[in-house]
Design a protein around this motif. Structure first.
Motif, PDB file in Angstrom:
ATOM      1  N   ILE A   1      40.206 -13.818   9.329  1.00  0.00           N
ATOM      2  CA  ILE A   1      38.882 -13.156   9.385  1.00  0.00           C
ATOM      3  C   ILE A   1      39.099 -11.778   8.364  1.00  0.00           C
ATOM      4  O   ILE A   1      40.356 -11.406   8.218  1.00  0.00           O
TER       5      ILE A   1
ATOM      6  N   ASP B   1      36.946  -8.321   6.718  1.00  0.00           N
ATOM      7  CA  ASP B   1      35.759  -7.486   6.768  1.00  0.00           C
ATOM      8  C   ASP B   1      34.988  -7.166   5.561  1.00  0.00           C
ATOM      9  O   ASP B   1      33.871  -6.998   5.248  1.00  0.00           O
TER      10      ASP B   1
ATOM     11  N   THR C   1      33.494  -8.749   1.809  1.00  0.00           N
ATOM     12  CA  THR C   1      32.469  -9.818   1.650  1.00  0.00           C
ATOM     13  C   THR C   1      33.037 -10.898   0.773  1.00  0.00           C
ATOM     14  O   THR C   1      32.851 -11.935   0.607  1.00  0.00           O
TER      15      THR C   1
ATOM     16  N   GLN D   1      36.968 -16.381   6.998  1.00  0.00           N
ATOM     17  CA  GLN D   1      35.580 -15.816   7.522  1.00  0.00           C
ATOM     18  C   GLN D   1      35.489 -14.471   6.897  1.00  0.00           C
ATOM     19  O   GLN D   1      36.078 -13.407   7.446  1.00  0.00           O
TER      20      GLN D   1
ATOM     21  N   CYS E   1      33.480 -10.495   8.220  1.00  0.00           N
ATOM     22  CA  CYS E   1      33.652 -10.675   9.844  1.00  0.00           C
ATOM     23  C   CYS E   1      34.611  -9.438  10.092  1.00  0.00           C
ATOM     24  O   CYS E   1      35.830  -9.247   9.753  1.00  0.00           O
TER      25      CYS E   1
ATOM     26  N   CYS F   1      34.561 -10.002  17.472  1.00  0.00           N
ATOM     27  CA  CYS F   1      34.227 -10.151  16.065  1.00  0.00           C
ATOM     28  C   CYS F   1      32.819  -9.650  16.036  1.00  0.00           C
ATOM     29  O   CYS F   1      31.982  -9.795  16.708  1.00  0.00           O
ATOM     30  N   HIS F   2      32.313  -9.011  14.737  1.00  0.00           N
ATOM     31  CA  HIS F   2      31.131  -8.763  14.453  1.00  0.00           C
ATOM     32  C   HIS F   2      30.904  -9.405  13.079  1.00  0.00           C
ATOM     33  O   HIS F   2      31.535  -8.781  12.131  1.00  0.00           O
ATOM     34  N   ASP F   3      29.921 -10.283  12.908  1.00  0.00           N
ATOM     35  CA  ASP F   3      29.660 -10.662  11.507  1.00  0.00           C
ATOM     36  C   ASP F   3      28.809  -9.602  10.959  1.00  0.00           C
ATOM     37  O   ASP F   3      27.371  -9.288  11.471  1.00  0.00           O
TER      38      ASP F   3
ATOM     39  N   ARG G   1      27.103  -9.568   8.160  1.00  0.00           N
ATOM     40  CA  ARG G   1      25.882 -10.323   7.557  1.00  0.00           C
ATOM     41  C   ARG G   1      24.913 -10.530   8.459  1.00  0.00           C
ATOM     42  O   ARG G   1      23.672  -9.905   8.487  1.00  0.00           O
ATOM     43  N   SER G   2      25.101 -11.089   9.573  1.00  0.00           N
ATOM     44  CA  SER G   2      24.078 -11.675  10.539  1.00  0.00           C
ATOM     45  C   SER G   2      23.805 -10.814  11.698  1.00  0.00           C
ATOM     46  O   SER G   2      22.869 -10.833  12.335  1.00  0.00           O
TER      47      SER G   2
ATOM     48  N   GLU H   1      25.561 -10.704  14.127  1.00  0.00           N
ATOM     49  CA  GLU H   1      26.060 -11.861  15.547  1.00  0.00           C
ATOM     50  C   GLU H   1      27.494 -11.442  15.893  1.00  0.00           C
ATOM     51  O   GLU H   1      28.532 -10.995  15.237  1.00  0.00           O
TER      52      GLU H   1
ATOM     53  N   THR I   1      30.922 -12.120  18.046  1.00  0.00           N
ATOM     54  CA  THR I   1      31.379 -13.499  18.826  1.00  0.00           C
ATOM     55  C   THR I   1      32.904 -13.076  19.089  1.00  0.00           C
ATOM     56  O   THR I   1      33.218 -11.993  18.971  1.00  0.00           O
TER      57      THR I   1
END
Length: 448
Positions: free
Chosen positions: A42, A44, A46, A123, A126, A148-150, A152-153, A155, A157
């Motif tokens: 992952i 962070d 982009t 990913q 993230c 984790c923190h998406d 973009r979205s 979300e 997880t």
């Protein structure tokens, strides 16, 4: 060439946090080892990026091109810098350069080329916020979960892994009295240099703006030279804490400190010898400038004085102690380290070329801190294979790439031994005991 099977679960054998050169080298090591575990990363950012805001024209690498992601371990690998040049149809041209030290832009291109081959293993956007233990019925820690923190979205997880490899890079080191909240479009760290420079060019109407650069290392010297070129009427000061810009100690014997064998020797040394070695060889890595750049700057300042100009100054023995901002200006307090006298000078822009703090990974460890072993001075105990030493109840592994200078020496934050460190970590992670965390449907890496 690698093919990554998209993950159908969030469970891994090895999960890398961060995807800069260190974990990129780990991905290369995995691809050439035959390891068949579930591996993912992952990041962070982009997209892959390596010091993008310091890709100055003409800037050179400070390590030889052979110290790449894999050559020193496997010169026949398809991931060598030489093969990158071959694929880009630039190998003959590079040979004609007769250059041992490629441009920074070329090496950034090499890293991005390699990273692109693992794009489905990573990913991006993230961010990891915390690592927490996973205990079985008997209280043994058999894995870790990464919160984790998406980006973009939005979300949130949780990813689970038996082995975590933290390679989060350094965070900007700021002078005392300056916090991250103080940074702005006119007061910024060198890690933002080119982006901020473009914004400054677009908004600054005063051609004779006043710029202060703080720092005595390679980045500070490069930025000093670049600002003088980009703003021919600007008044530019470089504040250096020492007597002058110091040349990097790049002699052949001193550079042996970056050999893999030196890591073994350093690791086995006493705390006293470790401290002595770090202090004695500091100028191989810190607060040091390539001698060619020092000579070029000295010549440039001489020509400025010869032409009757006094727009560029190097303020030796000066340290920044305070900055006061208003809507237009920055009032900077500088302390003369010899006399302790202070002066206040007004600038339009202040650039902090003050290096990086490699302890960034430690922020993720709050949830597992009670499991980690420490030295009497509070520093983490790190095994030779770069795993953090833990209590006996922990069978899962946490590895760190970067904040290990106290245990492994000056190579820790550099790219000199990337393939050796990746090999050490992969070998150790491969020997970890199997647990029910293993999920054959998770991300796998295969050769095609």
């Amino acid at each position: 060439m690698m093919r990554c099977i998209p993950p159908s679960s969030d469970t891994y054998d090895i999960l890398g946090i961060g995807f800069g050169p260190s974990n990129l080298a780990l991905a290369v090591a995995v691809s050439s080892s035959g390891y068949n575990g579930a591996v993912g990363f992952i990041e962070d950012k982009t997209a892959f990026s390596w010091h993008g805001d310091m890709m100055l024209p003409g800037a050179k690498m400070q390590v030889m091109f052979l110290k790449d992601l894999i050559t020193q371990k496997d010169p026949t690998s398809p991931f060598t810098f030489i093969n990158y040049l071959h694929e880009q149809e630039r190998l003959n041209s590079f040979i004609n350069l007769r250059a041992l030290y490629p441009s920074r832009n070329d090496y950034q291109g090499y890293f991005a080329w390699a990273a692109d081959k693992f794009s489905h293993c990573v990913q991006y956007a993230c961010s990891a916020s915390m690592i927490a233990p996973i205990e079985n019925a008997t209280g043994e820690v058999e894995g870790f979960e990464v919160h984790c923190h998406d980006l973009r979205s939005g979300e949130r997880t949780i990813k689970r892994a038996r082995n975590i490899v933290m390679a989060t890079g350094g965070s900007p080191a700021l002078p005392c009295g300056i916090s991250p909240q103080d940074l702005s479009a006119r007061l910024f760290h060198s890690s933002q240099y080119l982006s901020r420079l473009e914004a400054l060019k677009a908004t600054e109407k005063n051609p004779a703006l006043r710029v202060l650069i703080v720092g005595g290392g390679q980045s500070a010297a490069e930025i000093f030279q670049h600002v003088l070129h980009e703003f021919p009427h600007a008044r530019v000061d470089l504040a250096v804490r020492n007597h002058s810009l110091m040349p990097a100690n790049s002699s052949a014997f001193s550079n042996e400190i970056f050999d893999p064998a030196s890591v073994d020797a350093f690791y086995e040394s006493s705390a006293t010898i470790k401290e002595h070695t770090l202090r004695h060889l500091r100028h191989t890595n810190y607060a040091a400038v390539d001698e060619d750049l020092i000579q070029a700057l000295y010549g440039q300042l001489y020509e400025e004085r010869l032409a009757g100009h006094d727009r560029a100054r190097i303020l030796n023995y000066h340290a920044l102690t305070h900055v006061t901002k208003d809507d237009q200006f920055l009032d900077v307090t500088l302390r003369d380290e010899r006399t302790q006298a202070t002066t206040v000078n007004r600038y339009d822009t202040v650039i902090l070329a003050t290096g990086y703090n490699q302890q960034h990974a430690h922020r993720l460890l709050s949830g597992v801190d009670h499991l980690l072993l420490r030295h009497p001075d509070g520093s983490l105990k790190v095994a030779r294979d770069y795993s953090l030493e833990t209590r006996p109840s922990v069978s899962a592994r946490l590895f760190v790439q970067g904040p290990t200078e106290h245990s492994h020496g000056l190579t820790s934050s550099l790219i000199s031994i990337l393939p050796f460190r990746a090999h050490d970590i992969l070998s150790a992670a491969s020997k970890a005991p199997d647990t029910h965390l293993h999920d054959k449907t998770a991300l796998a890496m295969e050769c095609i």
